[in-house]
Scaffold this active site. Sequence first.
Site, PDB file in Angstrom:
ATOM      1  CG  ASP A  70      33.037  37.413  29.364  1.00 49.51           C
ATOM      2  OD1 ASP A  70      33.457  37.007  28.266  1.00 49.51           O
ATOM      3  OD2 ASP A  70      33.215  36.784  30.422  1.00 49.51           O
ATOM      4  CE1 TYR A  89      33.496  30.057  32.896  1.00 53.53           C
ATOM      5  CE2 TYR A  89      34.633  31.268  34.611  1.00 53.53           C
ATOM      6  CZ  TYR A  89      34.529  30.167  33.799  1.00 53.53           C
ATOM      7  OH  TYR A  89      35.453  29.172  33.883  1.00 53.53           O
ATOM      8  CE  LYS A 124      37.039  29.158  28.673  1.00 53.65           C
ATOM      9  NZ  LYS A 124      36.079  30.013  29.346  1.00 53.65           N
ATOM     10  NE  ARG A 172      54.770  42.000  39.698  1.00 51.60           N
ATOM     11  CZ  ARG A 172      55.113  43.209  40.194  1.00 51.60           C
ATOM     12  NH1 ARG A 172      54.357  44.259  39.960  1.00 51.60           N
ATOM     13  NH2 ARG A 172      56.198  43.346  40.919  1.00 51.60           N
TER      14      ARG A 172
HETATM   15  C1  LIG Z   1      35.981  30.610  30.696  1.00 55.90           C
HETATM   16  C2  LIG Z   1      35.290  31.903  30.843  1.00 55.90           C
HETATM   17  C3  LIG Z   1      35.738  32.875  31.759  1.00 55.90           C
HETATM   18  C4  LIG Z   1      36.924  32.638  32.664  1.00 55.90           C
HETATM   19  O1  LIG Z   1      38.093  32.513  31.955  1.00 55.90           O
HETATM   20  P1  LIG Z   1      39.384  31.654  32.449  1.00 55.90           P
HETATM   21  O2  LIG Z   1      40.323  31.832  31.328  1.00 55.90           O
HETATM   22  O3  LIG Z   1      38.926  30.262  32.666  1.00 55.90           O
HETATM   23  O4  LIG Z   1      39.830  32.300  33.734  1.00 55.90           O
HETATM   24  C5  LIG Z   1      35.064  34.080  31.800  1.00 55.90           C
HETATM   25  N1  LIG Z   1      33.984  34.313  31.016  1.00 55.90           N
HETATM   26  C6  LIG Z   1      33.512  33.405  30.162  1.00 55.90           C
HETATM   27  C7  LIG Z   1      32.313  33.713  29.323  1.00 55.90           C
HETATM   28  C8  LIG Z   1      34.136  32.162  30.038  1.00 55.90           C
HETATM   29  O5  LIG Z   1      33.654  31.250  29.179  1.00 55.90           O
END
Ligand SMILES: *Cc1c(COP(=O)(O)O)cnc(C)c1O
Length: 395
Positions: free
Chosen positions: A185, A113, A210, A60
Amino acid sequence: MREENGYSFETKAIHSGYESKEHFDSLTPPIYQSSTFTFSSVEQGGKRFAGEESGYIYSRLSNPTVSVLEERMAQLEQGEAALAFSSGMAAVSAVLISLTKAHDHILCSRGLYGCTFGLLDMMQEKYHIEHSFSDLTSKEDILTMIQPNTTCIYIETPINPTMQCVDLSVVSQIAKEKGIKVVVDNTFLTPYLQKPLQLGCDLVIHSATKYIGGHGDVIAGIAVGREELIGEIKSTTQKDIGGVLSPFDAWLLIRGLKTLAIRMDRHCENAEHIVERLQSHPKIKKVMYPGDPKHTATESMKKQMKKGGGLISFELKGTFEDAKKFANQLQLISIAVSLGDAETLIQHPASMTHSVIPEEARKEMGITNELLRLSVGLESWVDIWQDLEQALDCI
Ligand SMILES: *Cc1c(COP(=O)(O)O)cnc(C)c1O
């Protein structure tokens, strides 16, 4: 092309953070599937806990496979350090909770998001950490929206699903003068196409689920930034809330990163072909794509983003029913949320990712019932377009 910190992006994505000599000459990083690490003596354990000796303690806190990924991501974003999390949302929450305390204020870009909206609401309700939204388009707009208690500006660019973009150098310049941290982000573009830290921002977050993973088989998150900020997150919200990444998932991301540059090039190339065709199709009302000069590609945006990425939003001429009929008619393209996979995916924000937002508020954000978001995959663009075209013929 060489980057400021050594090898080219493509080379770093394959080699950074790993020395095969240290791992029995294994070409690829081994998966250290171990929860804990042994000490040769009580004294050694004591030194590791005191930070007087480097080495692993417990997974962790850190793990050798996860460390390879973290070092590689830090190199690619041109940051000092990175942390891997069990999901994008684990990264978002660890960063925001670490940067704020009760009665602080977070200024956010207008679109976020869905779950980040949910997190901010919870932080406001339970912990009195306020937030508000701004288009962040002009210096004046940003300055009027900053409050005396603003400690953090949180940005997504391009904004989901309308693909509006925020000029990160403008925001970070104002924030720096006022001692405010800027968090971006960077999920939609990845460091291959946009490097927020180079533009003066303080932290970058990814849903590595992604494009970083790129194969639709892992849920993961990453945060990158200066050593001091990352160290604080690591020793507080990551360690004590504990949303860490598993060694196997880290290994999948390391594998994904090796092809990030060529995948992103193809995603962008395919998207450009599809945008061109959508724009001239009689049943399409509006196409939203960051690389499109008619949308958001101003001079400063062209400097900020290498290319427009693989996501396209478009509005049909027609009704809610037509949008549903169109998506249901697709054969090759799958209806699914998520993005950045080899497979082309389509989703309908009004009934899926943005359905919790009331219709009026949704419309203000530019999310109409006829809007669809396409994550252009790595198939032949000709096949992707043929599928879209045959479905358009059905409405
Ligand atoms: C999918 C996504 C998230 C969240 O990510 P997870 O891996 O699903 O927790 C945050 N920001 C953006 C822009 C996303 O597309």
